[in-house]
Design a protein around this motif. Structure first.
Motif, PDB file in Angstrom:
ATOM      1  N   SER A  75       7.257  -1.427   2.845  1.00 13.87           N
ATOM      2  CA  SER A  75       6.984  -0.886   1.528  1.00 13.87           C
ATOM      3  C   SER A  75       5.657  -1.422   0.999  1.00 13.87           C
ATOM      4  O   SER A  75       5.461  -2.635   0.897  1.00 13.87           O
ATOM      5  CB  SER A  75       8.109  -1.253   0.561  1.00 13.87           C
ATOM      6  N   PHE A  78       2.902  -1.159  -5.053  1.00 15.28           N
ATOM      7  CA  PHE A  78       2.896   0.084  -5.817  1.00 15.28           C
ATOM      8  C   PHE A  78       1.469   0.452  -6.245  1.00 15.28           C
ATOM      9  O   PHE A  78       1.123   1.633  -6.307  1.00 15.28           O
ATOM     10  CB  PHE A  78       3.801  -0.032  -7.046  1.00 15.28           C
ATOM     11  N   PHE A  81       0.002   2.132  -3.357  1.00 22.26           N
ATOM     12  CA  PHE A  81       0.648   3.430  -3.183  1.00 22.26           C
ATOM     13  C   PHE A  81       0.080   4.470  -4.142  1.00 22.26           C
ATOM     14  O   PHE A  81      -0.129   5.640  -3.770  1.00 22.26           O
ATOM     15  CB  PHE A  81       2.155   3.309  -3.381  1.00 22.26           C
ATOM     16  N   TRP A  85      -1.393   7.873  -2.913  1.00 24.94           N
ATOM     17  CA  TRP A  85      -0.804   9.131  -3.404  1.00 24.94           C
ATOM     18  C   TRP A  85      -1.865  10.027  -4.035  1.00 24.94           C
ATOM     19  O   TRP A  85      -1.872  11.246  -3.814  1.00 24.94           O
ATOM     20  CB  TRP A  85       0.283   8.815  -4.432  1.00 24.94           C
ATOM     21  N   ARG A 119       6.154  -4.128  -5.164  1.00 24.48           N
ATOM     22  CA  ARG A 119       6.152  -3.173  -4.068  1.00 24.48           C
ATOM     23  C   ARG A 119       6.855  -1.901  -4.521  1.00 24.48           C
ATOM     24  O   ARG A 119       7.619  -1.905  -5.486  1.00 24.48           O
ATOM     25  CB  ARG A 119       6.828  -3.767  -2.825  1.00 24.48           C
ATOM     26  N   LEU A 120       6.584  -0.833  -3.812  1.00 24.19           N
ATOM     27  CA  LEU A 120       7.124   0.474  -4.186  1.00 24.19           C
ATOM     28  C   LEU A 120       8.635   0.444  -4.339  1.00 24.19           C
ATOM     29  O   LEU A 120       9.185   0.947  -5.326  1.00 24.19           O
ATOM     30  CB  LEU A 120       6.715   1.513  -3.131  1.00 24.19           C
ATOM     31  N   ASP A 121       9.327  -0.174  -3.368  1.00 24.20           N
ATOM     32  CA  ASP A 121      10.787  -0.190  -3.412  1.00 24.20           C
ATOM     33  C   ASP A 121      11.341  -1.232  -4.381  1.00 24.20           C
ATOM     34  O   ASP A 121      12.550  -1.303  -4.598  1.00 24.20           O
ATOM     35  CB  ASP A 121      11.360  -0.413  -2.012  1.00 24.20           C
ATOM     36  N   LEU A 123      10.145  -1.418  -7.544  1.00 22.64           N
ATOM     37  CA  LEU A 123       9.912  -0.895  -8.885  1.00 22.64           C
ATOM     38  C   LEU A 123      11.236  -0.549  -9.552  1.00 22.64           C
ATOM     39  O   LEU A 123      12.096   0.112  -8.968  1.00 22.64           O
ATOM     40  CB  LEU A 123       9.027   0.352  -8.809  1.00 22.64           C
ATOM     41  N   LEU A 156       6.038   8.803  -8.102  1.00 23.65           N
ATOM     42  CA  LEU A 156       7.374   8.459  -7.614  1.00 23.65           C
ATOM     43  C   LEU A 156       8.122   9.691  -7.117  1.00 23.65           C
ATOM     44  O   LEU A 156       8.951   9.596  -6.200  1.00 23.65           O
ATOM     45  CB  LEU A 156       8.174   7.766  -8.713  1.00 23.65           C
ATOM     46  N   ALA A 159       7.158   9.973  -3.685  1.00 23.41           N
ATOM     47  CA  ALA A 159       7.809   8.937  -2.879  1.00 23.41           C
ATOM     48  C   ALA A 159       9.249   9.323  -2.545  1.00 23.41           C
ATOM     49  O   ALA A 159       9.719   9.123  -1.420  1.00 23.41           O
ATOM     50  CB  ALA A 159       7.775   7.608  -3.616  1.00 23.41           C
ATOM     51  N   VAL A 165      11.466   6.082  -1.230  1.00 25.30           N
ATOM     52  CA  VAL A 165      12.446   5.451  -2.131  1.00 25.30           C
ATOM     53  C   VAL A 165      13.578   6.443  -2.332  1.00 25.30           C
ATOM     54  O   VAL A 165      13.424   7.647  -2.071  1.00 25.30           O
ATOM     55  CB  VAL A 165      11.824   5.061  -3.495  1.00 25.30           C
ATOM     56  N   ASN A 168      13.889   8.128  -8.432  1.00 26.12           N
ATOM     57  CA  ASN A 168      12.716   8.029  -9.294  1.00 26.12           C
ATOM     58  C   ASN A 168      13.098   7.207 -10.524  1.00 26.12           C
ATOM     59  O   ASN A 168      13.725   7.712 -11.452  1.00 26.12           O
ATOM     60  CB  ASN A 168      12.242   9.425  -9.713  1.00 26.12           C
TER      61      ASN A 168
END
Length: 413
Positions: A75, A78, A81, A85, A119-121, A123, A156, A159, A165, A168
């Motif tokens: 991951s 963020f 990411f 994105w 990290r993205l996961d 959030l 998100l 994602a 993930v 959202n």
């Protein structure tokens, strides 16, 4: 790491023209056990598909501890990411939308999330709420929060769609209520003073075209001589001029693409504008003859150019307009408020909201009504008269004079 937390490995084997997955799984004592799974995938031309199926099986067999460790490795931050994105989504959105997203990420989102090393996961809704609070703490209003929230939510969404993930988290956070926007505008007298004060300025045509037709900045700069029919008395709004940054350098973009389909419109050539445009055309001819080879030939079809034939930059229009107001001690408004001034004057003349929608090129009636309903005094006056009439007491009908006389005579007998 315990024995059963050892990484699971696997391989592919061909059996009767089909792939079989072999997993090496370890129990608590560290003893290896092999598990066979028929993938039902033909061998021919499906090596990558089979490998993907094997990888998925391995992930399913991994312990929670290993899954967490893998997630941390896989991951991204963020903040990283968001940037990734943005570039991935760039081909699918308008250039102006891309620039807007980029400015919001650069201005605040990147720094906010990078500082927290999220990290993205990782959030969570609480982080989105903290973002909202930080924006309000800097003195920004609810509309600014909504803009930032929208960018995070869109990222998100991407994602979730791509299985990065499972949910959202931005959807779990309520956005603040949008602030009611009250457009600024000039009165008829103020516009007259503005026109008189700027009549000799190189931007006189830009200002008056924007005010008379309620044009957006990009639309007024996009007006071309080829879009004006003096014989039929029409002016077509079908082109725009904007600016943005490419590789850190500001660039002008001229394109036959407006904000919405409704933005494409053909309007009558107002007599005052006909006269203004004739003068503008004459000026351009004189400047072309005066400066000769130094005169820019690239924008000959454009109405709104300077003395050297150069197209006005959108940001210059905004900045120079502010300067003109200060110089002539006129009430400060934005250049875009000339558009609102046009709508205000149309309303004051009793023009229905639907016709104003068409004149301004709004995509929906709701947009026009939402922005200008507070200025629509005529409809409010009609409503006031209607309710007053509804509650007014009924007048008793006057009796016939002869009947009154006869009634009196009867009484006297």
């Amino acid at each position: 790491m315990t024995q059963n937390d050892r990484p699971i490995t696997g391989s592919l084997k061909e059996r009767d023209g089909m792939y079989t997955a072999i997993l090496n799984v370890y129990d608590k004592t560290g003893k290896r056990k092999q598990k066979y799974h028929a993938l039902h995938i033909p061998v021919k031309g499906n090596k990558r598909k089979a490998q993907a199926a094997l990888d998925e099986l391995i992930r399913n067999y991994e312990s929670p501890e290993i899954k967490n460790e893998r997630a941390k490795k896989e991951s991204p931050l963020f903040a990283d990411f968001l940037l990734e994105w943005l570039e991935l989504t760039a081909p699918t959105i308008e250039r102006t939308t891309y620039e807007s997203y980029k400015s919001l990420i650069t201005a605040r989102l990147d720094g906010f999330f990078r500082l927290r090393k999220l990290r993205l996961d990782e959030l969570a809704p609480k982080h989105i709420r903290e973002l909202h609070q930080s924006i309000f703490a800097d003195g920004c209003n609810a509309n600014t929060v909504i803009h930032y929230h929208a960018v995070v939510r869109k990222a998100l969404q991407y994602a979730v769609k791509n299985d990065l993930v499972t949910e959202n988290v931005a959807d779990k956070v309520d956005r603040p209520k949008k602030s009611k926007y009250l457009a600024g505008f000039y009165s008829k007298d103020e516009l007259s003073k503005l026109f008189d004060a700027t009549k000799d300025d190189s931007m006189a045509a830009v200002i008056q075209l924007a005010a008379y037709y309620g044009l957006r900045r990009s639309e007024v700069l996009g007006i071309r001589w080829s879009s004006i029919d003096f014989d039929r008395g029409t002016i077509s709004i079908n082109h725009k001029v904007t600016e943005g940054k490419v590789d850190g350098k500001t660039k002008i973009f001229a394109e036959d693409k407006l904000k919405t389909k409704s933005s494409f419109r053909t309007l009558p050539l107002i007599p005052a504008m006909r006269e203004l445009l004739f003068k503008q055309k004459k000026k351009q001819s004189e400047y072309r003859a005066l400066f000769k080879s130094s005169y820019c030939q690239d924008f000959e079809d454009y109405v709104c150019v300077d003395e050297m034939g150069m197209l006005f930059r959108p940001n210059y229009v905004t900045d120079h307009f502010k300067l003109l107001l200060r110089q002539h001690k006129l009430r400060p408004i934005r250049f875009h408020d000339l558009r609102h001034s046009c709508a205000s004057l149309l309303l004051s003349q009793g023009i229905p909201m639907k016709q104003i929608q068409d004149w301004l090129g709004h995509s929906t009636f709701a947009t026009t009504a939402d922005i200008y309903s507070h200025l629509d005094f005529n409809s409010k006056q009609e409503s006031a008269e209607a309710i007053a009439s509804a509650f007014a007491p009924e007048e008793e009908p006057e009796e016939n004079a002869e009947e009154e006389q006869g009634f009196s005579m009867t009484l006297s007998m």
